[in-house]
Write a protein that holds these residues in place. Structure first.
Motif, PDB file in Angstrom:
ATOM      1  N   TRP A   1       0.810  -1.212   0.000  1.00  0.00           N
ATOM      2  CA  TRP A   1       0.000   0.000   0.000  1.00  0.00           C
ATOM      3  C   TRP A   1       0.851   1.273   0.000  1.00  0.00           C
ATOM      4  O   TRP A   1       0.324   2.370  -0.216  1.00  0.00           O
TER       5      TRP A   1
ATOM      6  N   GLU B   1       1.618   4.220  -4.457  1.00  0.00           N
ATOM      7  CA  GLU B   1       0.382   4.933  -4.796  1.00  0.00           C
ATOM      8  C   GLU B   1      -0.289   4.345  -6.027  1.00  0.00           C
ATOM      9  O   GLU B   1      -1.523   4.244  -6.087  1.00  0.00           O
TER      10      GLU B   1
ATOM     11  N   ARG C   1      -2.312   1.432  -4.984  1.00  0.00           N
ATOM     12  CA  ARG C   1      -3.558   1.821  -4.316  1.00  0.00           C
ATOM     13  C   ARG C   1      -4.609   2.243  -5.336  1.00  0.00           C
ATOM     14  O   ARG C   1      -5.786   1.886  -5.206  1.00  0.00           O
TER      15      ARG C   1
ATOM     16  N   TYR D   1      -8.389   0.668  -5.880  1.00  0.00           N
ATOM     17  CA  TYR D   1      -9.636   1.434  -5.838  1.00  0.00           C
ATOM     18  C   TYR D   1     -10.476   1.191  -7.092  1.00  0.00           C
ATOM     19  O   TYR D   1     -11.704   1.065  -7.017  1.00  0.00           O
TER      20      TYR D   1
ATOM     21  N   TYR E   1      -2.865  -2.923   6.321  1.00  0.00           N
ATOM     22  CA  TYR E   1      -2.324  -2.393   5.074  1.00  0.00           C
ATOM     23  C   TYR E   1      -0.976  -1.691   5.274  1.00  0.00           C
ATOM     24  O   TYR E   1      -0.175  -1.620   4.344  1.00  0.00           O
TER      25      TYR E   1
ATOM     26  N   PHE F   1      -4.210   5.752   4.807  1.00  0.00           N
ATOM     27  CA  PHE F   1      -4.701   4.914   3.713  1.00  0.00           C
ATOM     28  C   PHE F   1      -6.228   4.813   3.724  1.00  0.00           C
ATOM     29  O   PHE F   1      -6.886   4.903   2.686  1.00  0.00           O
TER      30      PHE F   1
ATOM     31  N   MET G   1      -9.015   6.074   0.990  1.00  0.00           N
ATOM     32  CA  MET G   1      -9.999   5.169   0.402  1.00  0.00           C
ATOM     33  C   MET G   1     -11.407   5.750   0.524  1.00  0.00           C
ATOM     34  O   MET G   1     -12.207   5.697  -0.414  1.00  0.00           O
TER      35      MET G   1
END
Length: 585
Positions: A186, A189, A192, A196, A219, A253, A257
């Motif tokens: 995580w 970037e 991540r 998503y 994470y 994080f 999200m």
């Protein structure tokens, strides 16, 4: 704070008052006779689920997967495991739930993927691949004799170490769970953003109403990867949760999200989507509140697992299934802790005593003996239904399903965690380092193994309990002719009928039962669990007998009996395994 205050009155939202029903797809209903439950089977049972009175269906992982860890090893977030069905089947399930005034949430499993996911295949293909840094790769260490060693001595959740050597690129990769479940990085970037898009937006765009967020506090790791202190001298690997749980960037994080994805979506009826996180190894209420405080904008609520861990050793340690006897005051202290920690705050809590990762509550917390199992199931239902927070039920709980018979051999236990702990016990006995470990671990598995909750759902008295016309992936319980939904739907005194009554009562009296403040009475009593719930001038008294002998009933003057789990109540005593809720108006 006054026990009659209502700090949450002005923050009522739909998911606080909802009851969630968890479905484990492999074991719920098989529509085509291949032995695996599937999405069309769930669709067949939508009328049954809706008849319970639940508000949200939580579907455990149905994503494409090699099924090493029953779908928690995902190889493609945007596809469905073929024996379960197709993306279109899930879209049909979303529509069917919405048409029956129920919402649907999916599991979000993004601490790790399967080693068969294309991301990991690219990551392990070369040290120079752009996705190399999407996972954790580290070089070997070497001891004074030149022997290759993993980067750390961390112990896995599933026994053994957390690092696996990759011959192709000559480095180790990290996995907190099975070696087939490499952890995502995580810190990257780009990784991540891909999570998503692929794991979240893909399904939110199809109309789901939120997520149960798997392993949500893992994470963020300590990426300097220090060795754990030696707390188990008999083992080369050591518990190390302090280095991979609630790490330094975890809140960053989750906030991201929420801000970038979750806050942009609504449920089918225009309400905020919901998140419930799996929050293990976080015993401090202040630490939990950081995740669920409304002002932090992270998660709506979390599962805190003290109840389901009663009798277990700490997760990630060798003694998880080395059962330790517990007394009722321990359960009371746990309930009190997590009932009261949100009072006067903008946080929220959850109520549950079963899920896919634990033995059945009747067998663990009461008695599954033939003469007591139905009474035990009703008593536990009442005990938890009256608690503040969002109530989560697990498939089969509503009919009082129980653990697999103790006569079953260990070969019937299919779960990777059960298998790994058993293999470790056999090894340690063989080495002579722990000669009684096999019998202790077998006893622990018989009570607490994840396999018990994964036995096929018992629908009727036909072969395999009506779960499948083929051979089930996991053996059906021997007692399906005695414990099944069809028989209980015809019986107004059944466990199923009692759960339906409780769900209605919980809504009818949600001010005091869902939102009320909690007051524990007689905390050291080893036989009865008694507590009060307060909401303004309204009070409910909950009294539950956890024994096979009658117990004194606390004074209930000026109170009305709202419900008892026993049809024949006595004036001043609780019958064996009886629970009551009394209320004043």
């Amino acid at each position: 704070m006054s026990p009659h205050a209502d700090p949450l009155l002005h923050r009522r939202v739909w998911w606080k008052e909802a009851t969630f029903y968890q479905i484990y797809p492999a074991s719920f209903k098989d529509s085509n006779g291949d032995g695996w439950g599937d999405i069309p089977g769930i669709l067949e049972k939508i009328p049954y689920i809706a008849s319970l009175g639940v508000d949200v269906v939580w579907l455990s992982p149905m994503f494409d997967s090699p099924q090493v860890d029953m779908g928690y090893d995902i190889s493609n977030y945007e596809d469905v495991y073929a024996p379960y069905g197709t993306v279109e089947h899930v879209e049909n399930l979303i529509e069917a739930c919405h048409a029956n005034d129920m919402k649907l949430i999916l599991d979000l499993v993004v601490n790790h993927t399967s080693d068969q996911h294309v991301w990991f295949k690219k990551s392990r293909s070369s040290k120079d691949d752009p996705k190399r840094d999407w996972y954790f790769w580290r070089p070997a260490r070497y001891d004074e004799h030149g022997n290759r060693m993993p980067p750390t001595n961390w112990r896995s959740y599933f026994a053994g170490g957390t690092w696996t050597w990759d011959e192709h690129t000559q480095e180790y990769y990290l996995h907190l769970y099975d070696k087939s479940q490499p952890d995502l990085n995580w810190e990257n970037e780009e990784c991540r953003r891909a999570i998503y898009d692929s794991a979240m937006r893909f399904w939110l765009d199809r109309g789901i109403d939120g997520f149960r967020v798997d392993t949500v506090n893992k994470y963020s790791k300590h990426v300097d990867f220090p060795d754990a202190p030696i707390t188990d001298p008999t083992n080369v690997v050591q518990p190390a949760a302090q280095f991979w749980c609630n790490g330094p960037r975890i809140h960053d994080f989750i906030k991201e999200m929420n801000a970038d994805v979750l806050s942009k979506y609504k449920t089918y009826d225009g309400l905020p989507v919901v998140t419930v996180g799996e929050l293990s190894l976080t015993p401090d209420p202040e630490g939990v509140l950081h995740f669920v405080s409304a002002r932090e904008k992270e998660l709506d609520m979390v599962f805190q697992f003290d109840i389901t861990h009663l009798g277990q050793g700490p997760p990630g340690c060798g003694d998880k299934y080395d059962f330790a006897e517990w007394k009722l005051p321990e359960m009371k202290r746990i309930v009190e802790k997590w009932q009261t920690f949100v009072e006067g705050t903008d946080g929220w809590t959850t109520v549950f005593n079963e899920n896919h990762d634990n033995g059945r509550s009747v067998s663990r917390f009461a008695s599954d003996a033939p003469e007591w199992r139905e009474k035990s199931a009703k008593m536990l239902a009442l005990c938890f239904a009256a608690q503040t927070g969002t109530w989560f039920l697990y498939q089969g709980q509503e009919i009082g399903m129980i653990n697999a018979p103790k006569e079953w051999g260990v070969e019937e236990y299919k779960d990777v965690e059960s298998q790994n702990h058993w293999k470790e016990a056999v090894q340690l006995v063989g080495e002579g380092t722990d000669p009684t470990r096999k019998e202790r671990i077998l006893h622990g598995l018989q009570l607490m193994a994840r396999d018990h909750s994964r036995l096929p759902m018992q629908w009727n008295s036909s072969e395999n309990g009506g779960f499948s016309t083929g051979k089930p992936w996991m053996r059906a319980h021997d007692l399906y002719t005695e414990i099944n939904a069809e028989a209980q739907e015809k019986d107004t005194g059944s466990v199923l009928a009692f759960y339906k009554r409780l769900l209605r009562l919980r809504q009818d009296h949600k001010d005091v039962l869902v939102y009320g403040s909690f007051e524990l009475l007689d905390p050291e009593n080893v036989s009865t669990f008694v507590y009060r719930k307060h909401y303004q001038e309204k009070t409910a008294l909950v009294a539950v007998n956890f024994t096979t002998a009658p117990q004194p009933l606390p004074p209930t003057e000026d109170m009305k009996l709202l419900i008892s789990s026993n049809s024949k109540t006595m004036p001043n005593s609780l019958q064996p395994y009886e629970g009551r809720i009394c209320i004043n108006y």
